[in-house]
Design a protein around this motif. Structure first.
Motif, PDB file in Angstrom:
ATOM      1  N   MET A 151      10.855  -3.517  14.186  1.00 54.07           N
ATOM      2  CA  MET A 151      11.066  -3.867  12.568  1.00 54.07           C
ATOM      3  C   MET A 151      10.727  -2.617  12.036  1.00 54.07           C
ATOM      4  N   MET A 152       9.281  -2.271  12.555  1.00 50.79           N
ATOM      5  CA  MET A 152       8.586  -1.322  11.781  1.00 50.79           C
ATOM      6  C   MET A 152       9.378   0.268  12.029  1.00 50.79           C
ATOM      7  N   ARG A 153      10.049   0.366  13.231  1.00 58.52           N
ATOM      8  CA  ARG A 153      10.818   1.503  13.372  1.00 58.52           C
ATOM      9  C   ARG A 153      12.034   1.452  12.487  1.00 58.52           C
ATOM     10  N   THR A 154      12.600   0.555  12.424  1.00 63.30           N
ATOM     11  CA  THR A 154      13.702   0.537  11.297  1.00 63.30           C
ATOM     12  C   THR A 154      13.237   0.530   9.866  1.00 63.30           C
ATOM     13  N   LEU A 155      12.224   0.128   9.588  1.00 62.86           N
ATOM     14  CA  LEU A 155      11.622   0.635   8.134  1.00 62.86           C
ATOM     15  C   LEU A 155      11.453   1.782   7.931  1.00 62.86           C
ATOM     16  N   LEU A 156      10.689   2.470   8.977  1.00 66.69           N
ATOM     17  CA  LEU A 156      10.265   3.884   8.841  1.00 66.69           C
ATOM     18  C   LEU A 156      11.358   4.910   8.699  1.00 66.69           C
TER      19      LEU A 156
ATOM     20  N   PHE B 278       0.762   0.563  15.761  1.00 68.73           N
ATOM     21  CA  PHE B 278       1.277   1.681  14.801  1.00 68.73           C
ATOM     22  C   PHE B 278       1.403   2.961  15.525  1.00 68.73           C
ATOM     23  N   SER B 279       0.479   3.373  16.307  1.00 65.54           N
ATOM     24  CA  SER B 279       0.659   4.625  17.141  1.00 65.54           C
ATOM     25  C   SER B 279       1.900   4.728  18.004  1.00 65.54           C
ATOM     26  N   GLU B 280       2.408   3.321  18.379  1.00 64.71           N
ATOM     27  CA  GLU B 280       3.612   3.569  19.360  1.00 64.71           C
ATOM     28  C   GLU B 280       4.654   3.539  18.604  1.00 64.71           C
ATOM     29  N   ILE B 281       4.829   3.315  17.512  1.00 66.29           N
ATOM     30  CA  ILE B 281       6.102   3.583  16.782  1.00 66.29           C
ATOM     31  C   ILE B 281       6.544   4.762  15.680  1.00 66.29           C
ATOM     32  N   ALA B 282       5.335   5.390  15.461  1.00 74.31           N
ATOM     33  CA  ALA B 282       5.083   6.422  14.381  1.00 74.31           C
ATOM     34  C   ALA B 282       5.133   7.874  14.958  1.00 74.31           C
ATOM     35  N   GLU B 283       5.887   8.735  14.511  1.00 75.28           N
ATOM     36  CA  GLU B 283       5.817  10.026  14.682  1.00 75.28           C
ATOM     37  C   GLU B 283       4.755  11.011  14.034  1.00 75.28           C
ATOM     38  N   SER B 284       4.778  10.619  12.714  1.00 75.22           N
ATOM     39  CA  SER B 284       3.993  11.135  11.725  1.00 75.22           C
ATOM     40  C   SER B 284       2.815  10.213  11.009  1.00 75.22           C
ATOM     41  N   ILE B 285       1.357  10.474  11.213  1.00 74.37           N
ATOM     42  CA  ILE B 285       0.709   9.356  11.002  1.00 74.37           C
ATOM     43  C   ILE B 285      -0.208  10.084   9.887  1.00 74.37           C
ATOM     44  N   VAL B 286      -0.614   9.457   8.729  1.00 75.66           N
ATOM     45  CA  VAL B 286      -1.503   9.999   7.992  1.00 75.66           C
ATOM     46  C   VAL B 286      -2.702   9.128   7.819  1.00 75.66           C
ATOM     47  N   PRO B 287      -3.887   9.085   8.336  1.00 74.32           N
ATOM     48  CA  PRO B 287      -4.896   8.179   8.108  1.00 74.32           C
ATOM     49  C   PRO B 287      -5.481   8.150   6.371  1.00 74.32           C
ATOM     50  N   VAL B 288      -5.423   7.007   6.069  1.00 76.05           N
ATOM     51  CA  VAL B 288      -6.115   7.048   4.854  1.00 76.05           C
ATOM     52  C   VAL B 288      -7.416   6.141   4.457  1.00 76.05           C
ATOM     53  N   ALA B 289      -8.531   6.854   4.231  1.00 73.39           N
ATOM     54  CA  ALA B 289      -9.884   6.155   4.156  1.00 73.39           C
ATOM     55  C   ALA B 289      -9.660   5.511   2.701  1.00 73.39           C
ATOM     56  N   VAL B 290      -9.835   4.092   2.849  1.00 77.79           N
ATOM     57  CA  VAL B 290      -9.862   3.464   1.562  1.00 77.79           C
ATOM     58  C   VAL B 290     -11.050   2.781   1.431  1.00 77.79           C
ATOM     59  N   SER B 291     -11.803   2.704   0.263  1.00 79.21           N
ATOM     60  CA  SER B 291     -12.963   1.900  -0.285  1.00 79.21           C
ATOM     61  C   SER B 291     -12.813   1.528  -1.603  1.00 79.21           C
ATOM     62  N   ALA B 292     -13.146   0.421  -1.863  1.00 79.01           N
ATOM     63  CA  ALA B 292     -12.688  -0.407  -3.096  1.00 79.01           C
ATOM     64  C   ALA B 292     -14.113  -1.239  -3.589  1.00 79.01           C
ATOM     65  N   LYS B 293     -14.641  -1.153  -4.770  1.00 80.70           N
ATOM     66  CA  LYS B 293     -15.548  -1.921  -5.357  1.00 80.70           C
ATOM     67  C   LYS B 293     -15.195  -2.743  -6.681  1.00 80.70           C
TER      68      LYS B 293
END
Length: 498
Positions: free
Chosen positions: A363-368, A394-409
């Protein structure tokens, strides 16, 4: 440094000695709100001037009995125990007096802790975090698993009642090695002890997080600040305006274009700070994971096969929405076990995972192939500066991965819950006067599907992404999972019913 005292038993009091504050009101307020209801908490707040008056004329016992009745009458004891395990420990830990704790923890014999608070409220914290052998707290009268709000025999654990209870525990001809108490108090229990250690209130400082008996990773509850009477009053007065503000902020996300929506959201006090990715960064599908290269060195036939997958640390339910707003374009998000109401309110498209690896991967490959995709591989939120284990899917289905460091307060409310209504999570975070989000888009890496990946496994890539995000945020990486979080805080696997 405090010398370890082997085989030395110790007796101390919780409030005013182990804890800096002598006031028990905040803990009753937390139980009234989290195990009871906002209406019960409001009643407790309205009666708080009477508590202050009773204490001012030296009727502390009457004040505590009244707080017990208002906050606990009619509640299930199981609900009170759940709050005592999931909510109260954070507030206890933040109020621990450093010098007292160091003396207390240096005693390796039996540990006795007394308190006028109900035993059901303090026992989980004292046993799990302070390794107390005997918890001497006030007992409650119950009926069919419900609290009657009344104190059971021998009464509040102060004075004669405390003396009687400790006598029964010790039996004949036994002594406790050390009495640890406040210089302003004269406890009858000190006569059971061979030696005394007086804590000076003037030098009281809070125990630092790094010195906690065990890491505080998971906790629950909606309130950020300690609910003293003044703080509780401030929250109550803010609540009507906060609800209107949250609804308005949600409408902004649904009806306004991204460029204008961000500006209007900023006028309401919402802060979003982002370090965006470089436009020139590109993933080479011929090179090993974690590498970067130029567009000329890649196979043109492979470009654009799959869109970018944004892998985020998970802080609140609206993380994907904030990512989409920051990028100023619509992205899709995959979710697991969120309420239908949250899906309906989401301004971006959300797709549920089934926790079937084969089906979810396909499903994730189809969405990508259709759109950029946001995923939070922790599977659940974590409030403290820790990252849970990343699922490697996520690493098994994606070719291009952008890590996003998220913090919230947020300054008033947490936008996450375990025991509460999860569909209110977004509302609570957006009800904060100045909710704050900070995003860092990190360097792209390639996933397993990229050609010539030199044999890197999906687990190695997932751990690498977790480490990248952890270093960017200054968070500690753990192997804890969603299931462990929910089992610790709620005793279930955290699956939301349809």
């Amino acid at each position: 440094m405090y010398k370890v005292m082997k085989n030395l038993s110790v007796l101390t009091k919780l409030e005013g000695t182990l804890l800096i504050s002598k006031s028990t009101f905040p803990f009753f307020m937390l139980v009234a709100l989290e195990a009871g209801s906002p209406l019960r908490a409001l009643v407790l707040l309205l009666v708080s001037p009477l508590f202050w008056f009773l204490e001012s004329i030296y009727l502390e016992n009457a004040s505590v009995r009244l707080m017990i009745f208002i906050s606990l009458v009619g509640l299930k004891i199981s609900d009170v125990k759940a709050v005592a395990k999931a909510v109260l420990p954070r507030f206890f830990l933040e109020d621990i007096q450093e010098n007292t704790y160091k003396v207390f923890s240096s005693c390796e014999g039996k540990k006795y802790v007394s308190s006028s608070l109900p035993r059901v409220m303090i026992e989980p914290f004292l046993r799990e975090y302070l390794s107390s052998d005997f918890v001497i707290g006030t007992e409650l009268k119950t009926l069919s698993g419900f609290s009657l709000g009344l104190v059971a025999s021998p009464g509040l654990m102060t004075g004669a009642s405390q003396y009687e209870t400790i006598s029964k525990i010790l039996g004949d001809d036994k002594k406790i090695g050390l009495w640890l108490g406040n210089e302003r108090e004269t406890e009858s229990s000190m006569f059971f002890c061979q030696d005394q250690y007086v804590v000076t209130a003037d030098s009281a400082t809070c125990l630092q997080r790094k010195d906690y008996p065990k890491p505080l990773i998971f906790h629950d509850g909606r309130l950020v600040a300690r609910p003293t009477p003044l703080d509780s009053l401030a929250v109550s007065l803010w609540l009507p305006l906060g609800i209107l503000l949250a609804v308005f902020r949600l409408m902004i996300g649904r009806i306004m274009p991204y460029n204008y929506g961000l500006m209007v959201a900023a006028t309401t006090g919402m802060k979003i700070r982002a370090k965006l990715p470089s436009e020139e960064s590109h993933i080479c599908k011929k090179h090993v994971p974690y590498s970067r290269c130029t567009r000329e060195s890649c196979d043109p036939g492979q470009l654009g096969a799959l869109n970018t997958l944004y892998v985020c640390s998970h802080r609140t339910l609206i993380d994907p929405v904030i990512v989409s707003s920051t990028l100023k374009r619509s992205v899709m998000a995959v979710t697991y076990s969120i309420s239908k109401i949250s899906e309906i309110l989401a301004p971006i498209r959300t797709v549920r995972l089934s926790r079937d690896r084969v089906k979810d991967g396909e499903m994730m490959r189809t969405l990508l192939r259709k759109s950029e995709l946001v995923v939070c591989p922790e599977g659940t939120t974590c409030r403290e500066p820790y990252l849970l284990r990343f699922s490697p899917l996520f690493s098994e289905i994606a070719e291009s991965i952008v890590p996003v460091a998220v913090s919230a307060k947020g300054s008033m409310f947490y936008g996450t819950t375990v025991r509460g209504y999860k569909w209110l999570d977004s509302f609570f975070f957006l009800m904060n006067p100045i909710p704050h989000y900070h995003l860092q888009f990190l360097e792209k890496i390639s996933g397993v599907p990229s050609c010539g990946n030199s044999g890197r496994s999906s687990y190695e890539i997932a751990n690498h992404v977790q480490k990248m995000i952890g270093q960017a945020l200054g968070f500690e990486c753990t192997n804890l999972t969603r299931r462990e979080k929910y089992r610790i805080l709620a005793g279930n696997d955290g699956v939301c019913s349809e």
